[in-house]
Write a protein that holds these residues in place. Structure first.
Motif, PDB file in Angstrom:
ATOM      1  N   ALA A   1       4.527   4.227  -4.826  1.00 34.97           N
ATOM      2  CA  ALA A   1       5.411   4.781  -5.622  1.00 34.97           C
ATOM      3  C   ALA A   1       6.677   3.977  -5.869  1.00 34.97           C
ATOM      4  N   ALA A   2       7.033   3.097  -4.669  1.00 36.99           N
ATOM      5  CA  ALA A   2       7.966   2.207  -4.785  1.00 36.99           C
ATOM      6  C   ALA A   2       7.540   0.832  -5.569  1.00 36.99           C
ATOM      7  N   ALA A   3       6.376   0.607  -5.327  1.00 36.83           N
ATOM      8  CA  ALA A   3       5.783  -0.603  -6.290  1.00 36.83           C
ATOM      9  C   ALA A   3       5.953   0.082  -7.964  1.00 36.83           C
TER      10      ALA A   3
ATOM     11  N   ALA B   1       2.106 -10.901 -14.835  1.00 38.44           N
ATOM     12  CA  ALA B   1       1.083 -10.063 -13.777  1.00 38.44           C
ATOM     13  C   ALA B   1       2.006  -9.211 -13.045  1.00 38.44           C
ATOM     14  N   PHE B   2       1.448  -8.133 -12.403  1.00 39.67           N
ATOM     15  CA  PHE B   2       2.148  -7.221 -11.503  1.00 39.67           C
ATOM     16  C   PHE B   2       0.785  -6.780 -10.604  1.00 39.67           C
ATOM     17  N   GLU B   3       0.681  -7.438  -9.403  1.00 41.50           N
ATOM     18  CA  GLU B   3      -0.564  -7.116  -8.635  1.00 41.50           C
ATOM     19  C   GLU B   3      -0.268  -6.257  -7.441  1.00 41.50           C
ATOM     20  N   LEU B   4      -0.713  -5.409  -6.953  1.00 44.99           N
ATOM     21  CA  LEU B   4      -0.517  -4.577  -5.955  1.00 44.99           C
ATOM     22  C   LEU B   4      -1.480  -5.210  -4.709  1.00 44.99           C
TER      23      LEU B   4
ATOM     24  N   VAL C   1       3.755  -6.644  -3.323  1.00 43.25           N
ATOM     25  CA  VAL C   1       3.191  -6.806  -4.859  1.00 43.25           C
ATOM     26  C   VAL C   1       3.448  -8.232  -4.984  1.00 43.25           C
ATOM     27  N   LEU C   2       2.915  -8.809  -5.987  1.00 44.12           N
ATOM     28  CA  LEU C   2       3.004 -10.314  -6.555  1.00 44.12           C
ATOM     29  C   LEU C   2       3.367 -10.274  -8.134  1.00 44.12           C
ATOM     30  N   ILE C   3       4.284 -10.731  -8.546  1.00 44.50           N
ATOM     31  CA  ILE C   3       5.100 -10.611  -9.732  1.00 44.50           C
ATOM     32  C   ILE C   3       4.912 -11.981 -10.369  1.00 44.50           C
ATOM     33  N   GLU C   4       4.609 -12.118 -11.515  1.00 43.33           N
ATOM     34  CA  GLU C   4       4.528 -13.499 -12.275  1.00 43.33           C
ATOM     35  C   GLU C   4       5.177 -13.344 -13.565  1.00 43.33           C
TER      36      GLU C   4
ATOM     37  N   VAL D   1      -7.159  -2.403  -0.444  1.00 43.17           N
ATOM     38  CA  VAL D   1      -6.815  -1.841  -1.671  1.00 43.17           C
ATOM     39  C   VAL D   1      -6.084  -2.988  -2.387  1.00 43.17           C
ATOM     40  N   PHE D   2      -6.313  -3.251  -3.673  1.00 47.56           N
ATOM     41  CA  PHE D   2      -5.672  -4.375  -4.201  1.00 47.56           C
ATOM     42  C   PHE D   2      -5.808  -4.262  -5.849  1.00 47.56           C
ATOM     43  N   GLY D   3      -5.254  -4.880  -6.723  1.00 46.93           N
ATOM     44  CA  GLY D   3      -5.443  -5.056  -8.110  1.00 46.93           C
ATOM     45  C   GLY D   3      -4.423  -4.979  -8.981  1.00 46.93           C
ATOM     46  N   HIS D   4      -4.711  -4.597 -10.265  1.00 48.23           N
ATOM     47  CA  HIS D   4      -3.894  -4.815 -11.277  1.00 48.23           C
ATOM     48  C   HIS D   4      -2.934  -3.578 -11.369  1.00 48.23           C
ATOM     49  N   MET D   5      -2.047  -3.372 -10.710  1.00 47.46           N
ATOM     50  CA  MET D   5      -1.293  -2.125 -10.776  1.00 47.46           C
ATOM     51  C   MET D   5      -0.558  -1.940 -12.237  1.00 47.46           C
ATOM     52  N   GLY D   6      -0.182  -3.131 -12.893  1.00 46.77           N
ATOM     53  CA  GLY D   6       0.379  -2.965 -14.197  1.00 46.77           C
ATOM     54  C   GLY D   6      -0.775  -2.301 -15.155  1.00 46.77           C
TER      55      GLY D   6
END
Lengths: 465, 465
Positions: free
Chosen positions: B231-233, B250-253, B281-284, B373-378
């Motif tokens: 939820a914070a992500a 990119a917005f990856e969880l 979170v990885l943000i580009e 668990v990972f992936g393209h949250m956006g």
């Protein structure tokens, strides 16, 4: 075959049914007044289930179904033919906003929602639904999707197709396909959504859609530049795209004849720049931050592109005034009399060559004509309209329509272009499209049509014969 | 029925034909080693005309055609079945760049072009082709389009579908459809292009495509943030989208288990932040101007979002290292042993609830499991993978696969999600997709399949049975 019993149609669905000639009249003629047809009735269901009931009745009776939204199409796609063996199915009463999700940035609306209301529903949650076009106060989102509408924001946001995530459709059997997905990604089968979009109601009837929303820009800057030629406009476009990326939201070309027409027919409007120029460009830049940021970015881009003759709107009022010069061209043309319209696209790099060739050939064939050329240069899409010579009889001139179409469309085909970039085929461009398509493509289209509408009752005669 | 005469196939097209079991072997097993089939031959045509000749021979002989690109699919879509009555049609030798147009921003390539080479062809004219995914050094653009591939740039640029303007396709009759349009707008009929995209070769074979190019960003900024919960992500995503718009690329969880797995199996890699956190979170952010501009924008966005625990890559090397933590998850999982993978999407707003419910139900059913668990949250798309408990027998654990799938996919369906967001159906998810689709949708898909492939010879058994 016995005549269909309309009482059973009235009973088959709980909605409104118009059968009086006067009541039906507005639904039987397209808004440009080019096509007038006949119908057994106009059905005005207000739910998807009732749309399905109407279709099932039509299937049982062997009656055609002609779906209609705001009746603002330009290609006669929503008008029944002269046979009278059709029910016009108006989607206007399916006009609810079903859901809005500002987190997932989606909006679920029924097909009869007027585009301006869809835009407003997005704005109410501080989001943008970017589809925007001249008829937005009357056209419906169902019609927009069925014709894959374009408009002024395609450069940045894409056509209607690109703005849709999911659909609800009543099939030619009168069944309801619930494809109202709100997902950004879903690779679980054939692209049914895409098939119904742009099919102009010939494969099924769109009853609701999930639309994409975008962050709402906080401000915009609008500029107007004079350029010597379409090639110079193209240079400017390349610079603008490289420097502005997706903050560039519009890049519209306007010919001098088009601008003069607006100034002549819209009192109070005036040319943005002193002096004369054969071509003009309207550029819009949007910013998520502020109008000032957009202004700075546009100024920088124009400076970098070495544009010498340009003006930037200093206020929203000025920005609106610049846009009005572009948006009023169609209406100015209408006020000036009849003309022959084209809605063409060619590869962007070929635009200057196309304009040169088409202008040369048309002037040679019809001396004195005036070319009202304008449109979405950033999309390669021009409205290449031909007005009669000053003082000529407009009706007499219109008898040249086929010859004019042939010159323009042959050139378009030669450049691997499209003879209907954003208006769809309807009946207006149906045979013209078939003329230029390959037999393989036509055969594929017919297979699709037969597969999804085996009885041939869905908006017959439109798109493909 | 007599056995097909391969000599006539050899004669029918001028290309290469493999019939030796050893030569064919690499084409008969998918790269994950999950599926192995049999084939009469592997045909390696190097022109569209030869692809058509192979298909015509197959039609005449009643032999199935299984198109294959880089054979890097994850759903078994490019592997023939066990019957042996198939020709594998490798597109690998159709690998020419046919045209590049930096003005119109289009690139025309043959289906067998490797994705990395397509990216390079764009870069050679200072443009970006944004499709990017783990297999890019081996996968082909034809396969990418046939599976509507996703990857890491969907948030900004869309799926493969959104990057394609035109197609050339060999139909199930062995005819060539030239739909290689370079136009941004063309509303002249049914969306045939869209139908072939994502159809995994079951409706026809994509032999070439016109792709969209974009301005090439001059720099990027990559950040890594620790967050307490999905939820914070999601909050952070909303802030990032509002502030960064389309510069957010990119917005990856990444879950803690996923990060730990990479650190364990990739010597030299290390956690970007001190302390522990359940989610990352990885943000580009990309910039058309410079890396510094991207850096400033990302910093501002993180500050505005009140993110307390985050780091920004100070160099391209650091940015690459952060991305490696995300990109090496799949390989780290493979090194750790077998696991049960899911490629799901749910509405973005429902991601936290889905993660909570799926984690709860899986842990209850299979105590001790580890959720990678990972992936393209956006995009609302997660790879929700299930690894066995530490020390458990992996093969034994895999026998729970169906039960695990049922828990995950039932929840996905409950959230109106997708059980295959970016990997396609192939055979792996074919029946699972049919389980959750409505009868109306399955019937529409079957009609399309029958219309375009009446003999049922195009990649049979894939997508839909």
């Amino acid at each position: 075959m016995t005549a269909p019993d309309l009482a059973t149609l009235r009973a088959a669905f709980a909605g409104r049914l118009l059968t009086d000639a006067g009541d039906m009249a507005p639904f039987l003629t397209d808004w440009r007044g080019r096509y007038t047809g006949r119908a057994l009735a106009v059905a005005q269901p207000d739910s998807t289930a009732d749309v399905a009931a109407v279709v099932r009745w039509c299937v049982a009776q062997g009656v055609a179904v002609v779906p209609q939204g705001g009746n603002s199409g330009l290609s006669g796609g929503a008008t029944p033919d002269a046979s009278g063996n059709a029910v016009v199915l108006s989607l206007a009463r399916l006009n609810r906003v079903r859901a809005v999700d500002p987190v997932g940035n989606t909006l679920t609306v029924e097909a009869g929602c007027i585009l301006a209301n869809v835009q407003a529903a997005a704005e109410a949650v501080d989001r943008l639904f970017p589809l925007s076009l001249a008829a937005e106060a009357t056209c419906t989102i169902g019609g927009n999707l069925s014709t894959n509408a374009g408009g002024t924001a395609v450069l940045r946001y894409g056509n209607a197709r690109a703005l849709c995530l999911g659909l609800e459709v009543v099939t030619a059997d009168g069944e309801i396909w619930d494809g109202l997905r709100t997902l950004r990604k879903d690779n679980t089968g054939y692209a049914l959504r895409e098939l119904f979009i742009g099919a102009e109601g010939t494969l099924g009837i769109i009853t609701a859609a999930v639309l994409k929303l975008f962050p709402r820009p906080r401000g915009r800057a609008v500029g107007w530049a004079a350029v010597d030629s379409p090639a110079a406009a193209l240079d400017l476009l390349a610079h603008a795209q490289a420097g502005l990326g997706d903050t560039l939201t519009a890049f519209e070309l306007v010919s001098d004849v088009a601008l003069e027409l607006v100034i002549e027919h819209f009192p109070g409007s005036r040319a943005p720049l002193g002096g004369t120029s054969p071509w003009h460009v309207l550029i819009e830049v949007s910013s998520l931050e502020s109008a000032a940021a957009a202004q700075a970015a546009l100024e920088a881009a124009l400076t970098k592109a070495l544009v010498s003759d340009a003006t930037l709107a200093a206020s929203e009022a000025q920005a609106t005034a610049l846009w009005a010069l572009r948006e009023n061209i169609s209406e100015a043309q209408a006020r000036a009399g009849k003309n022959v319209k084209h809605d063409i696209a060619v590869p962007i790099a070929a635009l200057p060559a196309f304009i040169t060739a088409a202008s040369r050939d048309l002037h040679a064939a019809f001396p004195g004509i005036r070319l009202v050329v304008f449109g979405h240069m950033g999309d390669g899409n021009l409205h290449f309209n031909v007005s009669p010579p000053v003082g000529a009889d407009h009706d007499a001139f219109l008898r040249n329509q086929d010859a004019i179409n042939r010159i323009v469309h042959d050139l378009v085909a030669g450049f691997d272009g499209s003879i209907s970039a954003e208006h769809g085929l309807g009946v207006l461009r149906r045979d013209e499209a078939a003329r230029y398509k390959s037999p393989v493509e036509l055969a594929l289209m017919r297979r699709v049509k037969t597969a999804l509408d085996p009885a041939g009752l869905m908006n017959p005669g439109k798109v493909i014969q």
